[in-house]
Design a protein around this motif. Structure first.
Motif, short mmCIF file in Angstrom:
data_model
loop_
_atom_site.label_atom_id
_atom_site.label_comp_id
_atom_site.label_asym_id
_atom_site.label_seq_id
_atom_site.Cartn_x
_atom_site.Cartn_y
_atom_site.Cartn_z
N ARG A 62 -0.29 0.28 -1.19
CA ARG A 62 -1.31 0.35 -2.23
C ARG A 62 -2.39 -0.70 -2.02
NH1 ARG A 62 3.40 2.17 -4.21
NH2 ARG A 62 3.25 3.93 -5.67
N LEU A 63 -3.60 -0.31 -2.40
CA LEU A 63 -4.75 -1.22 -2.36
C LEU A 63 -5.24 -1.38 -3.78
CD1 LEU A 63 -6.86 -2.73 -0.57
CD2 LEU A 63 -8.17 -0.58 -0.56
N THR A 64 -5.30 -2.61 -4.27
CA THR A 64 -5.74 -2.82 -5.65
C THR A 64 -7.27 -2.86 -5.71
OG1 THR A 64 -5.81 -5.23 -5.44
CG2 THR A 64 -3.68 -4.24 -6.06
N ALA A 65 -7.80 -2.79 -6.92
CA ALA A 65 -9.25 -2.74 -7.09
C ALA A 65 -9.93 -4.01 -6.59
CB ALA A 65 -9.59 -2.50 -8.56
N ASP A 66 -9.17 -5.13 -6.57
CA ASP A 66 -9.75 -6.39 -6.08
C ASP A 66 -9.32 -6.68 -4.64
OD1 ASP A 66 -7.48 -8.77 -7.74
OD2 ASP A 66 -7.16 -6.76 -6.91
N GLY A 67 -8.88 -5.63 -3.92
CA GLY A 67 -8.70 -5.75 -2.48
C GLY A 67 -7.41 -6.37 -2.02
N LYS A 68 -6.35 -6.28 -2.85
CA LYS A 68 -5.05 -6.81 -2.43
C LYS A 68 -4.18 -5.66 -1.92
CE LYS A 68 -5.98 -11.03 -3.99
NZ LYS A 68 -7.13 -10.77 -4.86
N LEU A 69 -3.50 -5.90 -0.82
CA LEU A 69 -2.57 -4.90 -0.29
C LEU A 69 -1.19 -5.15 -0.89
CD1 LEU A 69 -2.00 -2.56 1.71
CD2 LEU A 69 -1.50 -4.32 3.44
N ARG A 70 -0.64 -4.10 -1.53
CA ARG A 70 0.72 -4.18 -2.08
C ARG A 70 1.57 -3.23 -1.26
NH1 ARG A 70 1.45 -6.52 -6.89
NH2 ARG A 70 3.28 -5.26 -7.33
N GLY A 93 4.60 -10.18 -4.11
CA GLY A 93 3.53 -10.83 -3.34
C GLY A 93 2.49 -9.79 -2.93
N GLU A 94 1.30 -10.26 -2.56
CA GLU A 94 0.22 -9.36 -2.14
C GLU A 94 -0.50 -10.01 -0.95
OE1 GLU A 94 -0.94 -7.56 -6.53
OE2 GLU A 94 -2.09 -9.27 -5.75
N THR A 95 -1.23 -9.20 -0.20
CA THR A 95 -2.01 -9.69 0.93
C THR A 95 -3.49 -9.41 0.67
OG1 THR A 95 -0.16 -9.28 2.41
CG2 THR A 95 -2.35 -9.50 3.42
N ASP A 96 -4.30 -10.45 0.73
CA ASP A 96 -5.72 -10.31 0.41
C ASP A 96 -6.48 -9.70 1.59
OD1 ASP A 96 -8.25 -12.62 -0.91
OD2 ASP A 96 -8.30 -10.48 -0.44
N LEU A 97 -7.05 -8.52 1.38
CA LEU A 97 -7.89 -7.90 2.41
C LEU A 97 -9.37 -8.11 2.11
CD1 LEU A 97 -6.04 -4.48 2.98
CD2 LEU A 97 -5.71 -6.68 4.15
N ARG A 98 -9.69 -8.41 0.87
CA ARG A 98 -11.10 -8.58 0.48
C ARG A 98 -11.69 -9.82 1.16
NH1 ARG A 98 -11.84 -9.98 -5.54
NH2 ARG A 98 -11.30 -12.02 -4.70
N ALA A 99 -10.93 -10.93 1.17
CA ALA A 99 -11.45 -12.19 1.73
C ALA A 99 -11.84 -12.01 3.20
CB ALA A 99 -10.43 -13.31 1.56
#
Ligand code: SF4
Length: 331
Positions: free
Chosen positions: A265-273, A280-286
């Motif tokens: 899943r990709l959250t609206a603020d760019g975190k990969l779940r 935990g999540e992985t930031d893809l937006r940064a």
């Protein structure tokens, strides 16, 4: 450009990406968020259409074939059909689908179908106006049903699925009306077990009305026959023995389907779940906003997916509910 398929540390190939395009919603469902809503993401924190399209293209290059668009409520995002059209044009995507509460469906049905969305799930928890209002805190059932009818006029939108969350003490009175609804309309109704993803963290196992209980209640009146389960499918689908339609049961609590899970899943603020219940999540937006190349972003995605959870731990002692609620994850 094709890249090596995305595989997790348990050998499961990832083929399904759920993309939350907003955390905002125009409903206030009791099992999801408080009446006053939640502190919404700042506009700048939300991925732009271009950022979403870039990530979806990259996931498609990594072998993802199905993308589901969710929210919050995706149709509240301005110009959403334009985003859908951008994603429908991504090479390699075989399936673009949408989960909506249906409130804006009458307005958008034609544009969504024209944009290329091929499958629709509409969330409806009650077919009785007062009970619908009680559950969603919105007197919106007639409008949602009108939206469903508007969508049903497009042959390419079928099969349309209607998802009802099964809650003990509420849904029992909805089971047979929904069964009749599935028998009398071109919609496939699916009951989804209530999951511990509510903003209030009030969920208890006792609140779960299991899929088997719902199935048995229907079968007693309208005999059901099971259909073979598709690989990685979440629903266990049954057809009415007399041929009048199908009904499904999504039982993540009582019958988990994690063994062949192929979803991230990709959250609206760019975190990969990597799991609905990830802690935990992985930031893809940064990295995106820092000018990372596709290869760099691919490395970040691969590392995260390699550590994807084997299964959820909802039924395990010491289960910890994720901080992020369903409205900010998007089903
Ligand atoms: S709970 Fe997690 S691992 Fe299990 S099916 Fe859902 S996303 Fe996949």
């Amino acid at each position: 450009m094709a890249r090596a398929p995305l595989v997790d540390g348990h050998g499961r190939r990832i083929g399904d990406l759920r993309v939350s395009v907003t955390d905002r919603c125009n409903f206030r469902c009791q099992y999801c968020m408080p009446a006053e809503g939640l502190p919404w993401l700042e506009r700048d924190d939300v991925l732009s259409f271009e950022e979403i399209a870039r990530l979806v293209r990259l996931f498609a290059e990594l072998g993802v074939e199905a993308v589901r668009l969710t929210g919050g409520e995706p149709l509240v995002r301005r110009d959403f059909p334009a985003l859908a059209a951008m994603l429908a044009a991504v090479p390699g995507l075989a399936d673009l689908s949408l989960t909506t509460n249906g409130y804006l469906l009458e307005r958008d049905a034609e544009a969504l179908v024209a944009a290329g969305i091929s499958r629709f799930n509409v969330s409806i928890d009650s077919l009785q106006r007062d009970r619908f209002f009680r559950m969603t805190r919105r007197d919106a059932l007639p409008r949602v049903l009108a939206g469903l009818e508007a969508l049903a006029r497009f042959p390419e939108a079928h099969p349309i699925k209607v998802n009802a969350v099964a809650l003990r003490g509420f849904t029992e009175d909805e089971v047979l009306p929904f069964a009749r609804f599935a028998r009398e309309h071109p919609y496939e109704v699916r009951f989804i077990e209530f999951m511990p993803l509510d903003a209030d963290h009030a969920w208890t196992p006792e609140d779960v009305l299991t899929g088997e209980e719902v199935r048995a209640a229907i079968h007693a009146v309208y005999p059901l026959e099971p259909e073979p389960r598709e690989p990685s499918a979440t629903a266990r689908v049954h057809r009415f023995a007399d041929g009048k339609g199908r009904i499904g049961f999504i039982n993540p609590v009582s019958e988990p389907f994690c063994d062949d899970c192929n979803r991230v899943r990709l959250t609206a603020d760019g975190k990969l779940r990597t799991c609905l219940f990830s802690l935990g999540e992985t930031d893809l937006r940064a990295p995106l906003r820092a000018g990372a190349s596709d290869d760099d972003v691919e490395t970040v995605i691969r590392d995260a997916v390699w550590r994807k959870e084997l299964k959820h731990r909802v039924n395990d002692p010491g289960f910890v509910q994720p901080a992020r609620s369903m409205s900010a994850i998007g089903g």
